[in-house]
Design a protein around this motif. Sequence first.
Motif, short mmCIF file in Angstrom:
data_model
loop_
_atom_site.label_atom_id
_atom_site.label_comp_id
_atom_site.label_asym_id
_atom_site.label_seq_id
_atom_site.Cartn_x
_atom_site.Cartn_y
_atom_site.Cartn_z
N LEU A 172 -17.77 -15.11 -20.09
CA LEU A 172 -17.77 -14.48 -18.78
C LEU A 172 -18.79 -13.35 -18.73
O LEU A 172 -19.55 -13.22 -17.77
N ARG A 173 -18.81 -12.54 -19.77
CA ARG A 173 -19.76 -11.41 -19.83
C ARG A 173 -21.20 -11.94 -19.76
O ARG A 173 -22.03 -11.41 -19.04
N ASN A 174 -21.48 -13.00 -20.50
CA ASN A 174 -22.81 -13.61 -20.51
C ASN A 174 -23.16 -14.12 -19.10
O ASN A 174 -24.25 -13.87 -18.59
N TYR A 175 -22.21 -14.79 -18.46
CA TYR A 175 -22.42 -15.31 -17.11
C TYR A 175 -22.71 -14.18 -16.12
O TYR A 175 -23.64 -14.25 -15.33
N LEU A 180 -26.35 -10.73 -12.78
CA LEU A 180 -26.95 -9.42 -12.52
C LEU A 180 -28.46 -9.46 -12.75
O LEU A 180 -29.24 -8.92 -11.96
N TRP A 181 -28.87 -10.10 -13.83
CA TRP A 181 -30.29 -10.19 -14.17
C TRP A 181 -31.03 -10.95 -13.08
O TRP A 181 -32.07 -10.53 -12.61
N THR A 182 -30.46 -12.07 -12.64
CA THR A 182 -31.09 -12.88 -11.60
C THR A 182 -31.19 -12.10 -10.29
O THR A 182 -32.23 -12.12 -9.64
N GLN A 188 -36.55 -7.24 -7.27
CA GLN A 188 -37.89 -6.78 -7.65
C GLN A 188 -38.96 -7.65 -7.02
O GLN A 188 -40.00 -7.16 -6.61
N THR A 189 -38.71 -8.97 -6.95
CA THR A 189 -39.69 -9.88 -6.37
C THR A 189 -39.85 -9.63 -4.88
O THR A 189 -40.96 -9.60 -4.35
N SER A 190 -38.72 -9.41 -4.19
CA SER A 190 -38.79 -9.16 -2.75
C SER A 190 -39.39 -7.79 -2.43
O SER A 190 -39.96 -7.59 -1.35
N ALA A 191 -39.28 -6.85 -3.34
CA ALA A 191 -39.84 -5.50 -3.14
C ALA A 191 -41.36 -5.51 -3.33
O ALA A 191 -42.04 -4.62 -2.85
N SER A 192 -41.86 -6.52 -4.03
CA SER A 192 -43.31 -6.54 -4.34
C SER A 192 -44.14 -6.93 -3.16
O SER A 192 -43.96 -7.60 -2.29
#
Length: 192
Positions: A172-175, A180-182, A188-192
């Motif tokens: 669960l922690r990994n998921y 969160l990472w995604t 970050q991509t939308s802010a660029s």
Amino acid sequence: PATLAVKPLVGVPEDLRSQLEKYVYIVRGGHEFDGREIAPLDVEHLYRIANEIKGKVDSVAITSVFAPVSKDHEQKAAEIIKEVLGSDIAVSLSHEIGSVGLLERENATILNAAVVNVAKTAAEGFINALKAEGINAKVFFGQNDGTLMNVEYAMKYPILTISCGLTNSIRLRNYRMRLLWTSEERRQTSAS
């Protein structure tokens, strides 16, 4: 039988043993470590046992010496049990649950048989609850080693889920970390 020196349920706490040992039998048969038959399986004795326990048990554990090397006697015993008690009786076979060590394999098989119907009820309840909420999902359960198993496998081998709490927490922690990472990457991509 080759295993008379060590009785079934060795190492099981007394209060649990008193519940599990109501119908414990030792039947002639088994194999050597190299697969040679120690003695022919006593089929007549198995039929007597099956008729004696009919209507008194809801699951059966079968353990044979060196069954992981040769499963023939366990499979034949299961056939007889199902023939007499009916095909719906839950039968746990030690060669499907443990490795070569007799005591650990035997105890794990007995515990599996003891909880198999509770596990089936719980799994079916979980599936029905999901359906009642309109969730039509394929259900998986965590195994002790952190891998997943389908619901049918979990209902047949519930002993493999007993210690899965920690591995489920890690999964669960990994998921959650991947989610969160995604989402962070997207931001970050939308802010660029």
